[in-house]
Design a protein around this motif. Structure first.
Motif, short mmCIF file in Angstrom:
data_model
loop_
_atom_site.label_atom_id
_atom_site.label_comp_id
_atom_site.label_asym_id
_atom_site.label_seq_id
_atom_site.Cartn_x
_atom_site.Cartn_y
_atom_site.Cartn_z
N ILE A 1 24.64 -25.45 57.45
CA ILE A 1 23.60 -26.48 57.50
C ILE A 1 22.48 -25.99 56.60
N TYR A 2 21.82 -26.93 55.92
CA TYR A 2 20.76 -26.60 54.96
C TYR A 2 19.49 -27.35 55.36
N GLY A 3 18.38 -26.98 54.75
CA GLY A 3 17.11 -27.65 55.02
C GLY A 3 16.26 -26.84 55.98
N ALA B 1 23.19 -31.07 62.88
CA ALA B 1 24.41 -30.59 63.54
C ALA B 1 25.14 -31.71 64.29
N GLY B 2 24.40 -32.76 64.68
CA GLY B 2 24.99 -33.87 65.41
C GLY B 2 26.16 -34.47 64.65
N GLY B 3 27.33 -34.57 65.30
CA GLY B 3 28.51 -35.13 64.67
C GLY B 3 29.25 -34.14 63.78
N ARG C 1 26.89 -28.85 70.11
CA ARG C 1 25.55 -28.40 70.47
C ARG C 1 25.45 -28.32 71.99
N GLY C 2 24.53 -27.49 72.49
CA GLY C 2 24.37 -27.40 73.92
C GLY C 2 23.17 -26.58 74.32
N GLY D 1 29.49 -22.56 66.63
CA GLY D 1 30.28 -22.49 65.40
C GLY D 1 31.45 -23.43 65.34
N SER D 2 31.90 -23.96 66.47
CA SER D 2 33.04 -24.86 66.41
C SER D 2 32.59 -26.28 66.13
N PRO D 3 33.33 -26.96 65.26
CA PRO D 3 32.94 -28.32 64.89
C PRO D 3 33.22 -29.32 66.00
#
Length: 188
Positions: free
Chosen positions: A44-46, A55-57, A61-62, A154-156
């Protein structure tokens, strides 16, 4: 063959994200974002505070810390661009160690990498929405409370699994003998 291909992609991803100014992840001096990307393998950048929405989609996340997960600090008056750090050890339900860059001053300057730094959940609901962080230059847990979005793993996400290689944390994420007792003393 499929597993081998995934491993190669993860390794190439790690090698290409290690900041050019560092021979080792722990020699890095710079911003937290490129460091977190190299240390976690999460692509992820920015600005740091934008990682949660990005990260959404793409990544799971949690609210529970896991080794290798990126904790995303919200933008605030003290953190204008937010902050990201990578969980290196889970000590208790409310105490973790993180490896990150650009937090404490070392030799009078910011930007250095720090390994196995104590981070404590101080949220009222024990949900990691507010934390305190250890400062190396002060040799103590900071008094400021920082708002947190949560953890990126780390898992998509299932929908994105076909297009994103699983993130692999860097081998230097944690030290050989982290000070668990010190981390607990720092936190309490």
């Amino acid at each position: 063959m499929r597993i081998f291909g995934s491993v190669i992609i993860a390794l190439v991803s790690f090698v290409t994200t290690v900041p050019a100014t560092a021979s080792s992840l722990l020699d890095y001096v710079g911003e937290c974002v490129p460091f977190a990307r190299a240390a976690s393998g999460i692509q992820i950048y920015g600005n740091a505070w934008t990682w949660w929405a990005q990260a959404g989609g793409r990544y799971k996340r949690g609210a529970a810390p896991r080794v290798g997960a990126v904790i995303v600090f919200e933008k605030s008056s003290k953190l204008r661009l937010g902050h990201v750090a990578v969980v290196s050890r889970v000590v208790t339900q409310r105490v973790v160690m993180v490896t990150h860059a650009n937090w404490s001053r070392q030799n009078g300057e910011r930007g250095h990498a720090e390994q196995d730094v104590t981070l404590t959940d101080v949220s009222a609901r024990n949900d990691w929405t507010s934390v305190k962080v250890w400062y190396r230059d002060r040799d103590g847990l900071g008094g400021s409370i920082y708002p947190v979005y949560g953890f990126i793993y780390g898992s998509p996400d299932a929908e994105a699994a076909r297009s994103i290689a699983k993130a692999t944390p860097a081998p230097e994420l944690t030290g050989r003998n982290p000070d668990y007792v010190g981390a607990l003393i720092d936190a309490y």
